[in-house]
Design a protein around this motif. Sequence first.
Motif, PDB file in Angstrom:
ATOM      1  N   SER A 140      62.409 -46.171 -58.109  1.00  0.00           N
ATOM      2  CA  SER A 140      63.625 -45.342 -58.442  1.00  0.00           C
ATOM      3  C   SER A 140      63.976 -44.690 -57.005  1.00  0.00           C
ATOM      4  CB  SER A 140      62.830 -44.068 -59.014  1.00  0.00           C
ATOM      5  OG  SER A 140      62.173 -43.177 -58.242  1.00  0.00           O
ATOM      6  N   GLU A 141      65.087 -44.165 -57.078  1.00  0.00           N
ATOM      7  CA  GLU A 141      65.594 -43.622 -55.788  1.00  0.00           C
ATOM      8  C   GLU A 141      64.933 -42.922 -54.677  1.00  0.00           C
ATOM      9  OE1 GLU A 141      69.185 -43.711 -53.057  1.00  0.00           O
ATOM     10  OE2 GLU A 141      68.275 -45.086 -54.499  1.00  0.00           O
ATOM     11  N   SER A 142      64.096 -42.018 -55.851  1.00  0.00           N
ATOM     12  CA  SER A 142      63.219 -40.964 -55.063  1.00  0.00           C
ATOM     13  C   SER A 142      62.127 -41.643 -54.257  1.00  0.00           C
ATOM     14  CB  SER A 142      62.708 -39.919 -55.959  1.00  0.00           C
ATOM     15  OG  SER A 142      62.090 -40.519 -56.968  1.00  0.00           O
ATOM     16  N   ASP A 143      61.788 -42.817 -54.627  1.00  0.00           N
ATOM     17  CA  ASP A 143      60.674 -43.602 -54.054  1.00  0.00           C
ATOM     18  C   ASP A 143      61.011 -43.744 -52.675  1.00  0.00           C
ATOM     19  OD1 ASP A 143      58.987 -43.344 -56.446  1.00  0.00           O
ATOM     20  OD2 ASP A 143      59.317 -45.475 -56.950  1.00  0.00           O
ATOM     21  N   PRO A 196      59.090 -39.592 -47.719  1.00  0.00           N
ATOM     22  CA  PRO A 196      58.395 -40.099 -46.444  1.00  0.00           C
ATOM     23  C   PRO A 196      57.130 -40.862 -47.251  1.00  0.00           C
ATOM     24  CG  PRO A 196      59.371 -38.353 -45.492  1.00  0.00           C
ATOM     25  CD  PRO A 196      59.207 -38.208 -46.954  1.00  0.00           C
ATOM     26  N   GLU A 197      56.621 -40.155 -48.235  1.00  0.00           N
ATOM     27  CA  GLU A 197      55.093 -40.838 -48.544  1.00  0.00           C
ATOM     28  C   GLU A 197      55.270 -41.625 -49.641  1.00  0.00           C
ATOM     29  OE1 GLU A 197      56.243 -37.503 -48.714  1.00  0.00           O
ATOM     30  OE2 GLU A 197      55.365 -36.625 -46.971  1.00  0.00           O
ATOM     31  N   ARG A 198      54.579 -42.783 -49.809  1.00  0.00           N
ATOM     32  CA  ARG A 198      54.459 -43.651 -50.706  1.00  0.00           C
ATOM     33  C   ARG A 198      53.861 -43.091 -51.965  1.00  0.00           C
ATOM     34  NH1 ARG A 198      51.062 -49.173 -50.856  1.00  0.00           N
ATOM     35  NH2 ARG A 198      50.519 -48.673 -48.890  1.00  0.00           N
ATOM     36  N   SER A 199      54.402 -43.398 -53.208  1.00  0.00           N
ATOM     37  CA  SER A 199      53.816 -42.798 -54.474  1.00  0.00           C
ATOM     38  C   SER A 199      52.457 -43.509 -54.782  1.00  0.00           C
ATOM     39  CB  SER A 199      54.707 -43.107 -55.646  1.00  0.00           C
ATOM     40  OG  SER A 199      55.987 -42.510 -55.544  1.00  0.00           O
ATOM     41  N   PRO A 200      51.417 -42.832 -54.984  1.00  0.00           N
ATOM     42  CA  PRO A 200      50.068 -43.338 -55.218  1.00  0.00           C
ATOM     43  C   PRO A 200      50.120 -44.575 -56.093  1.00  0.00           C
ATOM     44  CG  PRO A 200      49.951 -40.890 -55.251  1.00  0.00           C
ATOM     45  CD  PRO A 200      51.359 -41.419 -55.233  1.00  0.00           C
ATOM     46  N   GLY A 201      49.296 -45.523 -55.674  1.00  0.00           N
ATOM     47  CA  GLY A 201      49.298 -46.796 -56.683  1.00  0.00           C
ATOM     48  C   GLY A 201      50.409 -47.811 -56.509  1.00  0.00           C
ATOM     49  N   GLY A 241      54.988 -43.570 -32.848  1.00  0.00           N
ATOM     50  CA  GLY A 241      54.976 -44.893 -32.438  1.00  0.00           C
ATOM     51  C   GLY A 241      55.159 -45.795 -33.651  1.00  0.00           C
ATOM     52  N   ARG A 242      55.394 -45.510 -34.783  1.00  0.00           N
ATOM     53  CA  ARG A 242      55.601 -46.271 -36.043  1.00  0.00           C
ATOM     54  C   ARG A 242      56.717 -46.166 -36.687  1.00  0.00           C
ATOM     55  NH1 ARG A 242      52.264 -49.354 -38.804  1.00  0.00           N
ATOM     56  NH2 ARG A 242      52.861 -49.789 -40.919  1.00  0.00           N
ATOM     57  N   ALA A 243      57.609 -47.099 -37.188  1.00  0.00           N
ATOM     58  CA  ALA A 243      58.838 -46.991 -37.756  1.00  0.00           C
ATOM     59  C   ALA A 243      58.539 -46.533 -39.318  1.00  0.00           C
ATOM     60  CB  ALA A 243      59.585 -48.345 -37.697  1.00  0.00           C
ATOM     61  N   ILE A 244      59.273 -45.634 -39.618  1.00  0.00           N
ATOM     62  CA  ILE A 244      58.877 -45.046 -40.911  1.00  0.00           C
ATOM     63  C   ILE A 244      60.300 -45.086 -41.891  1.00  0.00           C
ATOM     64  CG2 ILE A 244      57.009 -43.505 -39.929  1.00  0.00           C
ATOM     65  CD1 ILE A 244      59.212 -41.101 -40.404  1.00  0.00           C
ATOM     66  N   GLY A 245      61.217 -45.568 -41.473  1.00  0.00           N
ATOM     67  CA  GLY A 245      62.428 -45.704 -42.232  1.00  0.00           C
ATOM     68  C   GLY A 245      63.780 -45.891 -41.421  1.00  0.00           C
ATOM     69  N   ILE A 246      64.879 -45.584 -42.041  1.00  0.00           N
ATOM     70  CA  ILE A 246      66.153 -45.624 -41.294  1.00  0.00           C
ATOM     71  C   ILE A 246      66.996 -44.364 -41.690  1.00  0.00           C
ATOM     72  CG2 ILE A 246      66.091 -48.126 -41.416  1.00  0.00           C
ATOM     73  CD1 ILE A 246      68.273 -48.255 -43.491  1.00  0.00           C
ATOM     74  N   GLU A 247      68.233 -44.410 -41.003  1.00  0.00           N
ATOM     75  CA  GLU A 247      69.171 -43.050 -41.308  1.00  0.00           C
ATOM     76  C   GLU A 247      70.246 -43.807 -41.357  1.00  0.00           C
ATOM     77  OE1 GLU A 247      71.273 -39.504 -38.885  1.00  0.00           O
ATOM     78  OE2 GLU A 247      68.929 -39.298 -39.524  1.00  0.00           O
ATOM     79  N   ARG A 303      74.776 -44.058 -41.789  1.00  0.00           N
ATOM     80  CA  ARG A 303      75.905 -43.291 -40.879  1.00  0.00           C
ATOM     81  C   ARG A 303      76.119 -41.983 -41.737  1.00  0.00           C
ATOM     82  NH1 ARG A 303      81.042 -46.196 -38.710  1.00  0.00           N
ATOM     83  NH2 ARG A 303      79.718 -46.545 -37.112  1.00  0.00           N
ATOM     84  N   ASN A 304      75.984 -42.132 -43.182  1.00  0.00           N
ATOM     85  CA  ASN A 304      76.432 -41.052 -43.874  1.00  0.00           C
ATOM     86  C   ASN A 304      75.305 -40.005 -43.711  1.00  0.00           C
ATOM     87  OD1 ASN A 304      74.282 -42.074 -45.496  1.00  0.00           O
ATOM     88  ND2 ASN A 304      75.716 -42.629 -47.281  1.00  0.00           N
ATOM     89  N   GLY A 305      74.264 -40.221 -42.993  1.00  0.00           N
ATOM     90  CA  GLY A 305      73.139 -39.114 -42.893  1.00  0.00           C
ATOM     91  C   GLY A 305      71.892 -39.404 -43.851  1.00  0.00           C
ATOM     92  N   LYS A 306      72.304 -40.035 -44.850  1.00  0.00           N
ATOM     93  CA  LYS A 306      70.943 -40.419 -45.620  1.00  0.00           C
ATOM     94  C   LYS A 306      69.934 -41.026 -45.157  1.00  0.00           C
ATOM     95  CE  LYS A 306      73.623 -40.124 -50.023  1.00  0.00           C
ATOM     96  NZ  LYS A 306      73.875 -41.156 -51.204  1.00  0.00           N
ATOM     97  N   ARG A 307      68.567 -40.663 -45.453  1.00  0.00           N
ATOM     98  CA  ARG A 307      67.568 -41.215 -44.882  1.00  0.00           C
ATOM     99  C   ARG A 307      66.711 -41.988 -45.818  1.00  0.00           C
ATOM    100  NH1 ARG A 307      64.780 -37.596 -40.353  1.00  0.00           N
ATOM    101  NH2 ARG A 307      66.595 -37.842 -38.852  1.00  0.00           N
ATOM    102  N   TYR A 308      66.020 -43.098 -45.744  1.00  0.00           N
ATOM    103  CA  TYR A 308      65.252 -43.888 -46.492  1.00  0.00           C
ATOM    104  C   TYR A 308      64.116 -44.205 -45.784  1.00  0.00           C
ATOM    105  CZ  TYR A 308      69.414 -44.311 -49.372  1.00  0.00           C
ATOM    106  OH  TYR A 308      70.541 -43.885 -50.172  1.00  0.00           O
ATOM    107  N   PHE A 309      63.017 -44.158 -46.460  1.00  0.00           N
ATOM    108  CA  PHE A 309      61.635 -44.457 -45.838  1.00  0.00           C
ATOM    109  C   PHE A 309      60.747 -45.656 -46.378  1.00  0.00           C
ATOM    110  CE2 PHE A 309      62.681 -39.978 -45.692  1.00  0.00           C
ATOM    111  CZ  PHE A 309      62.558 -39.700 -44.398  1.00  0.00           C
ATOM    112  N   ALA A 310      60.018 -46.355 -45.551  1.00  0.00           N
ATOM    113  CA  ALA A 310      59.190 -47.319 -46.007  1.00  0.00           C
ATOM    114  C   ALA A 310      58.012 -47.611 -45.118  1.00  0.00           C
ATOM    115  CB  ALA A 310      60.199 -48.798 -46.186  1.00  0.00           C
TER     116      ALA A 310
END
Length: 581
Positions: A26-29, A33-38, A296-302, A304-311
């Motif tokens: 889902s989009e919320s995943d 920042p935190e990965r859903s367990p499992g 020191g670790r890449a955790i996602g991207i931002e 141009r529209n300001g939205k942030r996504y994590f991985a």
Amino acid sequence: MKPETDATAGTGTTTGTDTTTTATGSESDWTRPERSPGTPPRVIVIGAGVAGLSTGCYAQMSGARTRIFEKHVLPGGCCTAWSRDGYIFDYCIEWLIGTAPGNNAHQVWRELGAFDGKTMTNFDVFNKVEDEHGRTVSFYNDPDRLEAHLLEISPLDTAPIRAFTRDLRRFTRIELYPFLTAPDLRTVREKAAMLRTVLPAFRLFWRTAATPMHTFADTFQDPLLRRAFRNIFFQDPEGFPLLPYLFNMAAAHHHNAGFPQGGSLGLARSVEERYRKLGGTLTYRARAEKVLVENGRAIGIELRNGKRYFAEHVVSACDGRTTLHGLLGGRYTSPRIEKLYSDLLHRPGTLFPAVVSVFAGIRGPFGPDEAHSTTHLLSAQDAARLPGALQNSIVVQVRSRYSDGFAPPGHSVVHCTYFSDFAYWKELRSRDRKEYRARKREAADFVRAFLERRMPGLADRTEVVEVATPATTHRYTGNHDGSILAWKAFSDADDVAARLVGKDRMRLPGLSGFSMAGQWVGMGGLIRAASTGRFAAQYLCQELGLTFRAWESDGAEPWHPGKLGRLPQLDRWSAREETGS
């Protein structure tokens, strides 16, 4: 490639703001920042060029969840096309390594679904060269036919002709396509297999890699052959040795350097389809502004529209300088990175040149006796009329012979290109748009007049003429200086980039959870771009505890032009240009 200004655009069945929920979750995943367990690890890919799509496909096959963010409305980067009045202007592929079965390059394309349902077009001639006086030489892929043809042109050049064709015969017996395993991950068996191929031909590789084409070409007595050999690859890349010419002509001899049905965008669309079927999500009109870093670790991207996504891992498959100095703010560097992006990037002859493309849509046939590709060597007077030209030549390719659907029935489309100076076009476009458009019209007018001289009456049958400059390439792909192939092979950048892929594992010092893919780390060429995606996935699988997996696509639906989707249109720009506004 989008039009130069505000043209209409669309993406057919894939919308420009696609955030479809698939097996990636889902989009919320992706917005926390935190990965859903499992759940499987998340991988974000920046850029939907061939390297980015490849990375996404292989990561999906290996069990990761991936999202690709692309600033444009189409996949492919430079591997693209656009349209007007029923003509498709195919921009990128001239030949593609891996079109014949039975080699590792072909396996990569099959794994990516690039050839699903497609036929291949192969030509007997790699390229034809014609001088100002009408003398021609055809570079046949068959060594015997080439030798007989060259000896007929110039019996006095028997020694260099036979030396070249003798080497070409030897290359036709060599198969070396190391595109399956990242250099630092190759097993002892894989390294031994490569040595079994390389060692028997070591002297051949060494000698042809150490002999500049210019030096070899200058041994010919015939002035046409001296100039023609430099232009086997359509225009003179300057600085190339003999080896790549022999390698690629040998591949073409075996139909392993052909042209896939659907062309450049067709290839990108097929890989995009494969990626979606594997469960990946691709979001268009989504420009990444920075990579988010924590401890020191890449955790996602931002965006141009300001939205942030994590991985858990981020892969940048876009322009190298933009990645290092834009997305990462220049914070992660090393002597090797500095060498490439602070020194070699600005050194003349290190980047592959940019090009001007002039497409002509023609009613009726285009010279049935004309070769599919011809380099025309121009007089100094003619060359001076080409804005921003770097060489006295222009390439004319009859693209409607490459694949069906590029022109309406009974029509032809021709692609004319020449190496050009990016700075010339960038300065023009920045300073004076009206003057910039005037220079584009000069290029179009030259092509129209040049083709009319060769085939009287052709101008009256020319329905459409479109021009893309190096500034166009830069604007819509972000490639530094509008270069379509990034670092020039066999330049000083070659060895440095090879160490980025091998020794550095496509990573940056001091930054974990991040890697780079594409031609800015793996050199130019589509198979190289695709292989860097495979390599990036192999490396990140080790980091994320996944088992790298890959299998060939089983897509069998016959290819048809409708699979390109709705293409960008140039109509608005052209109408405005014609009014002089």
